[in-house]
Design a protein around this motif. Structure first.
Motif, PDB file in Angstrom:
ATOM      1  N   GLY A 209      80.446  40.240  33.729  1.00  0.00           N
ATOM      2  CA  GLY A 209      81.280  40.871  32.715  1.00  0.00           C
ATOM      3  C   GLY A 209      80.541  42.017  32.058  1.00  0.00           C
ATOM      4  N   GLY A 210      81.178  42.704  31.167  1.00  0.00           N
ATOM      5  CA  GLY A 210      80.551  43.825  30.495  1.00  0.00           C
ATOM      6  C   GLY A 210      79.354  43.397  29.667  1.00  0.00           C
ATOM      7  N   ASN A 211      78.495  44.352  29.368  1.00  0.00           N
ATOM      8  CA  ASN A 211      77.330  44.168  28.512  1.00  0.00           C
ATOM      9  C   ASN A 211      76.232  43.317  29.137  1.00  0.00           C
ATOM     10  N   SER A 212      76.109  43.349  30.450  1.00  0.00           N
ATOM     11  CA  SER A 212      74.893  42.836  31.080  1.00  0.00           C
ATOM     12  C   SER A 212      73.827  43.932  30.966  1.00  0.00           C
ATOM     13  N   HIS A 213      72.577  43.550  31.211  1.00  0.00           N
ATOM     14  CA  HIS A 213      71.466  44.473  31.005  1.00  0.00           C
ATOM     15  C   HIS A 213      70.565  44.521  32.239  1.00  0.00           C
ATOM     16  N   ASP A 214      69.720  45.530  32.261  1.00  0.00           N
ATOM     17  CA  ASP A 214      68.803  45.698  33.392  1.00  0.00           C
ATOM     18  C   ASP A 214      68.097  44.406  33.753  1.00  0.00           C
ATOM     19  N   TRP A 215      67.605  43.683  32.745  1.00  0.00           N
ATOM     20  CA  TRP A 215      66.808  42.484  33.026  1.00  0.00           C
ATOM     21  C   TRP A 215      67.642  41.354  33.618  1.00  0.00           C
ATOM     22  N   ASP A 216      68.944  41.352  33.376  1.00  0.00           N
ATOM     23  CA  ASP A 216      69.814  40.352  33.999  1.00  0.00           C
ATOM     24  C   ASP A 216      70.054  40.642  35.479  1.00  0.00           C
ATOM     25  N   LEU A 217      69.946  41.905  35.865  1.00  0.00           N
ATOM     26  CA  LEU A 217      70.530  42.395  37.110  1.00  0.00           C
ATOM     27  C   LEU A 217      69.551  42.865  38.172  1.00  0.00           C
ATOM     28  N   ALA A 218      68.456  43.504  37.771  1.00  0.00           N
ATOM     29  CA  ALA A 218      67.657  44.279  38.729  1.00  0.00           C
ATOM     30  C   ALA A 218      67.148  43.436  39.889  1.00  0.00           C
ATOM     31  N   ALA A 219      66.595  42.265  39.594  1.00  0.00           N
ATOM     32  CA  ALA A 219      66.065  41.428  40.677  1.00  0.00           C
ATOM     33  C   ALA A 219      67.193  40.929  41.579  1.00  0.00           C
ATOM     34  N   ALA A 220      68.267  40.427  40.980  1.00  0.00           N
ATOM     35  CA  ALA A 220      69.389  39.918  41.779  1.00  0.00           C
ATOM     36  C   ALA A 220      70.016  41.010  42.627  1.00  0.00           C
ATOM     37  N   ASP A 221      70.050  42.236  42.116  1.00  0.00           N
ATOM     38  CA  ASP A 221      70.624  43.360  42.852  1.00  0.00           C
ATOM     39  C   ASP A 221      69.913  43.537  44.192  1.00  0.00           C
ATOM     40  N   LEU A 222      68.594  43.620  44.172  1.00  0.00           N
ATOM     41  CA  LEU A 222      67.858  43.793  45.424  1.00  0.00           C
ATOM     42  C   LEU A 222      67.999  42.570  46.325  1.00  0.00           C
ATOM     43  N   ILE A 223      67.983  41.386  45.739  1.00  0.00           N
ATOM     44  CA  ILE A 223      68.121  40.149  46.521  1.00  0.00           C
ATOM     45  C   ILE A 223      69.456  40.132  47.262  1.00  0.00           C
TER      46      ILE A 223
END
Length: 272
Positions: A209-223
């Motif tokens: 949902g809206g208002n996620s942040h870099d730290w929530d996402l960056a690792a999972a994005d590459l994975i």
């Protein structure tokens, strides 16, 4: 990422930092797990975001280990004061010491340590460790994704099984053209873990949902990417990290074909 020499003969920055990341995240996960389901000091930051002494202890461990080994890298963590110097660094660690703190404090299993190394706005190394379920996801750019050392891939195909889709119900319901009641996958409180479930096929798709942040996402994005999946905003644009603004809007992760179908759906039916 530049394949340049590190200190040991034949060692590159990529392989050195990959080993450092895995060892450090495992150590951080062990520390968090040792404090799990114990009496902890806790408080609230901002409007409603919980924090505990475990978040701070894990953050301190990660910062000490990673920054002492890579003093020239930037640092962005949910539990550290933001330092604008990161914006001028080519390489930056992006850290969530405990993703899913509310679940952690409530004694639930769905929390993790999530750390990525970002180069020029894109993650190049990633580790997500869920100690209570013994799941260690790791990815390096161009080298695939592993779960506990075994290669994994996102589920192929374009058909949506809503019982294998996780995220805010109002968002997922926008994909339902049948008009019938749908049953979603049970809520996964850790956003990083929710997204990583796509990487090994446990979920067909996951929304943030809206208002996620870099730290929530960056690792999972590459994975997700390295598992032959895709993660983007609803227009299909990739997510950029280590910018001045670190908050993001609605995002979706899925296998390659399924992601393309979801993005096409929202292009034709954009959010108001």
């Amino acid at each position: 990422m530049a394949d340049v020499e590190a200190n040991a003969p034949g060692e590159t920055i990529l392989t050195r930092d990959a080993a450092l990341l895995q060892d450090t995240v495992r150590e951080a996960g062990a520390l968090a797990h040792s404090m799990f389901r114990t009496e902890l000091k806790k408080w609230t930051k901002g409007a409603s975001s919980p924090v505990s002494e475990a978040d701070i202890a894990v953050n301190d461990l990660l910062e000490t280990r990673l920054r002492s080994a890579t003093p020239d890298y930037g640092w962005l963590s949910e539990e550290s004061a933001d330092d604008a110097a990161r914006l001028s660094r080519r390489l930056t660690w992006i850290v969530d010491p405990i993703d899913g703190t509310r679940n952690y404090l409530n004694g639930h299993d769905d929390w993790c340590v999530s750390v990525a190394l970002v180069e020029d706005a894109a993650p190049v190394l990633a580790a997500v460790f869920a100690p209570t379920t013994d799941e260690f996801f790791f990815a390096a750019r161009g080298q695939g994704t592993t779960l506990n050392g075994a290669a994994v891939q996102a589920s192929p195909g374009s058909v949506l099984d809503f019982s294998r889709v996780a995220g805010p119900k109002p968002m997922v319901e926008r994909l339902n053209s049948s008009g019938r009641e749908i049953k979603l996958h049970p809520r996964i409180g850790s956003l990083a873990l929710r997204l990583c479930r796509v990487a090994h096929g446990a979920l067909d798709a996951a929304f943030a949902g809206g208002n996620s942040h870099d730290w929530d996402l960056a690792a999972a994005d590459l994975i997700v990417q390295e598992a032959d999946g895709r993660m983007s905003d609803l227009s299909g644009e990739p997510i950029l990290y280590n910018r001045r603004e670190v908050a993001h809007g609605v995002l979706v992760a899925a296998g390659r074909d399924r992601h393309a179908g979801i993005v096409a759906h929202f292009r034709n039916r954009p959010l108001a």
